[in-house]
Write an enzyme that holds these catalytic residues in place. Sequence first.
Site, PDB file in Angstrom:
ATOM      1  N   ASP A 166      26.285 -10.101  22.120  1.00  0.00           N
ATOM      2  CA  ASP A 166      25.303 -10.362  21.073  1.00  0.00           C
ATOM      3  C   ASP A 166      24.988 -11.857  21.096  1.00  0.00           C
ATOM      4  O   ASP A 166      25.844 -12.688  20.770  1.00  0.00           O
ATOM      5  CB  ASP A 166      25.886  -9.942  19.722  1.00  0.00           C
ATOM      6  CG  ASP A 166      24.904 -10.090  18.570  1.00  0.00           C
ATOM      7  OD1 ASP A 166      23.893 -10.800  18.734  1.00  0.00           O
ATOM      8  OD2 ASP A 166      25.168  -9.509  17.497  1.00  0.00           O
ATOM      9  N   HIS A 167      23.737 -12.196  21.451  1.00  0.00           N
ATOM     10  CA  HIS A 167      23.381 -13.602  21.632  1.00  0.00           C
ATOM     11  C   HIS A 167      23.307 -14.362  20.307  1.00  0.00           C
ATOM     12  O   HIS A 167      23.217 -15.591  20.303  1.00  0.00           O
ATOM     13  CB  HIS A 167      22.051 -13.718  22.379  1.00  0.00           C
ATOM     14  CG  HIS A 167      21.986 -14.890  23.307  1.00  0.00           C
ATOM     15  ND1 HIS A 167      22.695 -16.053  23.103  1.00  0.00           N
ATOM     16  CD2 HIS A 167      21.296 -15.093  24.462  1.00  0.00           C
ATOM     17  CE1 HIS A 167      22.446 -16.912  24.070  1.00  0.00           C
ATOM     18  NE2 HIS A 167      21.602 -16.354  24.919  1.00  0.00           N
ATOM     19  N   ARG A 168      23.353 -13.653  19.184  1.00  0.00           N
ATOM     20  CA  ARG A 168      23.441 -14.337  17.898  1.00  0.00           C
ATOM     21  C   ARG A 168      24.818 -14.976  17.733  1.00  0.00           C
ATOM     22  O   ARG A 168      24.971 -16.004  17.075  1.00  0.00           O
ATOM     23  CB  ARG A 168      23.209 -13.352  16.746  1.00  0.00           C
ATOM     24  CG  ARG A 168      21.838 -12.725  16.701  1.00  0.00           C
ATOM     25  CD  ARG A 168      21.779 -11.666  15.609  1.00  0.00           C
ATOM     26  NE  ARG A 168      22.779 -10.620  15.796  1.00  0.00           N
ATOM     27  CZ  ARG A 168      22.990  -9.616  14.948  1.00  0.00           C
ATOM     28  NH1 ARG A 168      22.268  -9.546  13.830  1.00  0.00           N
ATOM     29  NH2 ARG A 168      23.907  -8.705  15.193  1.00  0.00           N
TER      30      ARG A 168
END
Length: 471
Positions: A441-443
């Site tokens: 998850d790039h968040r």
Amino acid sequence: MAQDFRLPDLGEGLPEAELVQWLVAEGDTVALNQTIAEVETAKAVVELPSPHAGTVTKLHAAAGDVITVGSVLISFDTEEGDAPARDAALTQATAPDQAASEAATAPEAATPDASAAEPNLVGYGAAARSGERPRRRARAVGTRATPSDTAVLEAAPHDAIQIGEIADRPAERPRSTPPVRKLAKQLGVDLALVEATGAAGIITRSDVETYAARVGATAGSPMTPSSAAVPSPTAPSAERVTRTPIRGVRRATAEAMVRSAFTAPHVTTFLTVDVTATSELVASLKADRSLQDHRIGILAVAAKAVCLALTRHPALNSRWDEEAGEIVEHHYVNLGIAAATGRGLVVPNIRDAHELTLAELADAIRELAETARAGKTAPGDMRGGTFSITNVGVFGVDAGTPIINPGEAGILALGAMRRQPWEHRGEIALRDVMTLALSFDHRLVDGEQGSRFLAEVAHILREPGRAMLLR
């Protein structure tokens, strides 16, 4: 006195469940806590115990029906005297962590009169099951069935007495797992005719296959009295399409994957690694007599490598809390293991996997897989995961782009291990090579963090050493 049993909240706040099969029929006498039915939620197959001792007067649903929580499932005619025992069982079954769920669902799940007698619980006490299953009076073969007999046989078809094989003994329902019942249905085998060899009288897959082979060897002999109505698995169908209702695990998986794909910005990175040393380690551990019972394989070693790497890369072991506006970092590892089953994909997790040795991880993975294949994974075992692994290599696949399990930061896919030419110490040699694919998850995880984590997992698999046997 008449008592209705309503479908309870099965512990996940799920609004409905599908009735898999009845284990009792109208007219049966049942004991308190006797299993009366199996239902399938979006999470697992759950056995329902009887909250009453008495006689079954009416079944309000048929196998395959989808029942909403709070709907009447079965009715009983009970003795007045069973109330104290039932109340004691209800008190024993009430757990602190269910209080909030009961308070939230009880007003909708039952009428005011019913809610006082039947709290919204999973199970109604922990009384041990009797070794004897209740027997029903056998109907003589060849006698004319009354309307009530027909209703009973339709509700519990395994009660029928079969000609020539078990006509001299009372009918008793066969005990088996959902995958075995599915196989029996495909082969046209009536489980009432199959001799059980499994523990506690359980019919196994091999029992069904053995019976099918024996009966099929006799030309023209049907497997069941109604086998003419059962289509052959290989017979061509007049229908050009097959429609299957989207429900249960398949629906839950689809909803979770869509939610994950359109909520968490996925990034996938790949790394191909020489795992010859890990392959040799696994071979040596399998040859060690003291470890033979643990069946340590490449998946267990990869699981240990992930646990070790997560302690040094906590961003991969966190979750995005949108409501609180916080990033929650876990100081423990609940490791999810994706398991393909006949009911669909499930991802139960191993609690506190970071505290387990390699041998303990191997045992936990094996138990998890066996439980999942039998359709007995508990809903609670699929909550609270912090990171997951999926082993697509068992299907001969080299790599993929796995979708993150909702609520987690990443998932690692293991590709097939292949023997191929590879550079080793300045020369070309045949080595065991595997491709790893990490989706994150790039968040929560930057590209650098994800790459460093994957590189560390690869480094451990490249040179596992003795650290793999430590906590």
